[in-house]
Scaffold this active site. Structure first.
Site, PDB file in Angstrom:
ATOM      1  N   ASP A  41       0.874  -1.163   0.000  1.00  0.00           N
ATOM      2  CA  ASP A  41       0.000   0.000   0.000  1.00  0.00           C
ATOM      3  C   ASP A  41       0.909   1.209   0.000  1.00  0.00           C
ATOM      4  O   ASP A  41       1.840   1.312   0.811  1.00  0.00           O
ATOM      5  CB  ASP A  41      -0.952   0.019   1.196  1.00  0.00           C
ATOM      6  CG  ASP A  41      -2.133   0.931   0.883  1.00  0.00           C
ATOM      7  OD1 ASP A  41      -2.881   0.624  -0.064  1.00  0.00           O
ATOM      8  OD2 ASP A  41      -2.296   1.970   1.543  1.00  0.00           O
ATOM      9  N   PHE A  74       4.552   4.727 -13.464  1.00  0.00           N
ATOM     10  CA  PHE A  74       3.089   4.755 -13.394  1.00  0.00           C
ATOM     11  C   PHE A  74       2.659   5.809 -12.375  1.00  0.00           C
ATOM     12  O   PHE A  74       3.507   6.480 -11.780  1.00  0.00           O
ATOM     13  CB  PHE A  74       2.547   3.372 -13.011  1.00  0.00           C
ATOM     14  CG  PHE A  74       2.897   2.936 -11.603  1.00  0.00           C
ATOM     15  CD1 PHE A  74       4.137   2.402 -11.318  1.00  0.00           C
ATOM     16  CD2 PHE A  74       1.985   3.075 -10.561  1.00  0.00           C
ATOM     17  CE1 PHE A  74       4.462   2.013 -10.018  1.00  0.00           C
ATOM     18  CE2 PHE A  74       2.297   2.677  -9.261  1.00  0.00           C
ATOM     19  CZ  PHE A  74       3.546   2.155  -8.993  1.00  0.00           C
ATOM     20  N   ARG A  90       9.351   2.165  -2.763  1.00  0.00           N
ATOM     21  CA  ARG A  90       9.157   0.709  -2.913  1.00  0.00           C
ATOM     22  C   ARG A  90      10.506   0.000  -2.915  1.00  0.00           C
ATOM     23  O   ARG A  90      10.674  -1.056  -2.308  1.00  0.00           O
ATOM     24  CB  ARG A  90       8.377   0.424  -4.202  1.00  0.00           C
ATOM     25  CG  ARG A  90       7.984  -1.031  -4.400  1.00  0.00           C
ATOM     26  CD  ARG A  90       6.918  -1.190  -5.468  1.00  0.00           C
ATOM     27  NE  ARG A  90       5.721  -0.444  -5.122  1.00  0.00           N
ATOM     28  CZ  ARG A  90       5.364   0.734  -5.657  1.00  0.00           C
ATOM     29  NH1 ARG A  90       6.097   1.262  -6.616  1.00  0.00           N
ATOM     30  NH2 ARG A  90       4.305   1.383  -5.238  1.00  0.00           N
TER      31      ARG A  90
HETATM   32  P1  ITT Z   1      -3.407  -2.272  -5.394  1.00  0.00           P
HETATM   33  O1  ITT Z   1      -4.161  -1.740  -4.211  1.00  0.00           O
HETATM   34  O2  ITT Z   1      -4.164  -3.307  -6.152  1.00  0.00           O
HETATM   35  O3  ITT Z   1      -2.025  -2.691  -5.076  1.00  0.00           O
HETATM   36  P2  ITT Z   1      -3.501   0.465  -6.272  1.00  0.00           P
HETATM   37  O4  ITT Z   1      -3.052   1.181  -7.499  1.00  0.00           O
HETATM   38  O5  ITT Z   1      -4.924   0.696  -5.823  1.00  0.00           O
HETATM   39  O6  ITT Z   1      -3.224  -1.087  -6.478  1.00  0.00           O
HETATM   40  P3  ITT Z   1      -2.647   1.620  -3.775  1.00  0.00           P
HETATM   41  O7  ITT Z   1      -3.982   1.450  -3.173  1.00  0.00           O
HETATM   42  O8  ITT Z   1      -1.447   1.268  -2.958  1.00  0.00           O
HETATM   43  O9  ITT Z   1      -2.495   0.799  -5.116  1.00  0.00           O
HETATM   44  O10 ITT Z   1      -2.540   3.099  -4.282  1.00  0.00           O
HETATM   45  C1  ITT Z   1      -1.316   3.634  -4.539  1.00  0.00           C
HETATM   46  C2  ITT Z   1      -1.427   4.762  -5.522  1.00  0.00           C
HETATM   47  O11 ITT Z   1      -0.356   5.670  -5.191  1.00  0.00           O
HETATM   48  C3  ITT Z   1      -1.160   4.271  -6.944  1.00  0.00           C
HETATM   49  O12 ITT Z   1      -2.335   3.994  -7.643  1.00  0.00           O
HETATM   50  C4  ITT Z   1      -0.407   5.464  -7.520  1.00  0.00           C
HETATM   51  O13 ITT Z   1      -1.295   6.417  -7.963  1.00  0.00           O
HETATM   52  C5  ITT Z   1       0.357   6.006  -6.325  1.00  0.00           C
HETATM   53  N1  ITT Z   1       1.715   5.396  -6.280  1.00  0.00           N
HETATM   54  C6  ITT Z   1       2.183   4.458  -5.423  1.00  0.00           C
HETATM   55  N2  ITT Z   1       3.456   4.127  -5.717  1.00  0.00           N
HETATM   56  C7  ITT Z   1       3.781   4.863  -6.786  1.00  0.00           C
HETATM   57  C8  ITT Z   1       4.944   4.961  -7.576  1.00  0.00           C
HETATM   58  O14 ITT Z   1       6.015   4.206  -7.357  1.00  0.00           O
HETATM   59  N3  ITT Z   1       4.922   5.830  -8.588  1.00  0.00           N
HETATM   60  C9  ITT Z   1       3.855   6.575  -8.845  1.00  0.00           C
HETATM   61  N4  ITT Z   1       2.714   6.537  -8.176  1.00  0.00           N
HETATM   62  C10 ITT Z   1       2.667   5.691  -7.144  1.00  0.00           C
END
Ligand code: ITT
Length: 210
Positions: A73, A154, A183
């Site tokens: 998360d 992304f 990450r």
């Molecule tokens: P899962 O819950 O299925 O893993 P998600 O996209 O909904 O997928 P999160 O709830 O953890 O994931 O939301 C994290 C959001 O934060 C993600 O959709 C991105 O918009 C942003 N994010 C997280 N890590 C990132 C990264 O390395 N680069 C860019 N944006 C990131």
């Protein structure tokens, strides 16, 4: 030491899947993601913290698939916005918002704001079908750019400017991003003790049918 069953990365986010596959490529384990399984019930991410949500995703996935699971998360914490979008990062511009809409909303919210400080935060949880979860955390400090730059990565990568390399995350190669990102740092902690984690997984999974 390997593992006699796959480790499921509990996500359908393609950007995360690619990063985890690359971050775990040196280990003798089979990696799967939710895309390798049929439809599964949606997990509601209603936690107040990244840790709550990471544990919830890892536990639920491990339970319903009967396999060890790793969940991430993560999100962007922007100082001038009181920590937003934070745990709401994925749905900042609405429930089914895509990356482009979230980035537009962030640029709009930051219009005219001088303090551009922000941090990416990542909490990783590893869980088995029964019992406790392991937690790893990483953060990366940067600035919100005035405009989107770069096509890699992304999410908010095109708007996250990382001063030490003079680039946004979307302008970096996957390797460079993994070296410095939230990450990447959380995974570096996990990788350091991965041998012990594998032993822990073996012990916890011993009674689980496979
Ligand atoms: P899962 O819950 O299925 O893993 P998600 O996209 O909904 O997928 P999160 O709830 O953890 O994931 O939301 C994290 C959001 O934060 C993600 O959709 C991105 O918009 C942003 N994010 C997280 N890590 C990132 C990264 O390395 N680069 C860019 N944006 C990131």
């Amino acid at each position: 030491m390997g593992l006699d069953r796959p480790l499921v990365i509990a996500t359908r986010n393609q950007g995360k899947i690619l990063e985890f596959k690359s971050l775990l490529k040196d280990f003798d384990i089979e990696i799967k993601s939710l895309d390798d399984f049929g439809p599964l019930p949606e997990i509601e991410e209603d936690g107040q913290t990244f840790e709550d949500n990471a544990v919830k995703k890892a536990r639920f996935t491990a339970r319903i698939l009967g396999l060890p699971a790793l969940a991430d998360d993560s999100g962007l914490v922007v100082k001038a916005l009181g920590g937003l979008p934070g745990v709401y990062s994925a749905r900042y511009a609405g429930d089914h918002a895509d990356d482009a809409a979230n980035n537009r909303k962030l640029l709009e919210a930051m219009k005219g704001i001088r303090n551009r400080e922000a941090s990416f935060v990542c909490v990783i949880a590893i869980a088995v079908p029964r019992g406790p979860a392991l937690i790893y955390e990483g953060t990366c400090d940067g600035l919100i750019a005035e405009e989107m730059r770069g096509n890699n990565g992304f999410g908010y990568d095109p708007l996250f400017y990382y001063p030490p390399l003079g680039k946004t995350f979307a302008e970096m190669s996957a390797e460079d991003k993994n070296r410095v990102s939230h990450r990447g740092k959380a995974m570096a902690e996990l990788r350091q003790e991965f041998d012990k984690v594998l032993i822990w997984l073996h012990q916890r999974l011993e009674e689980e049918p496979f």
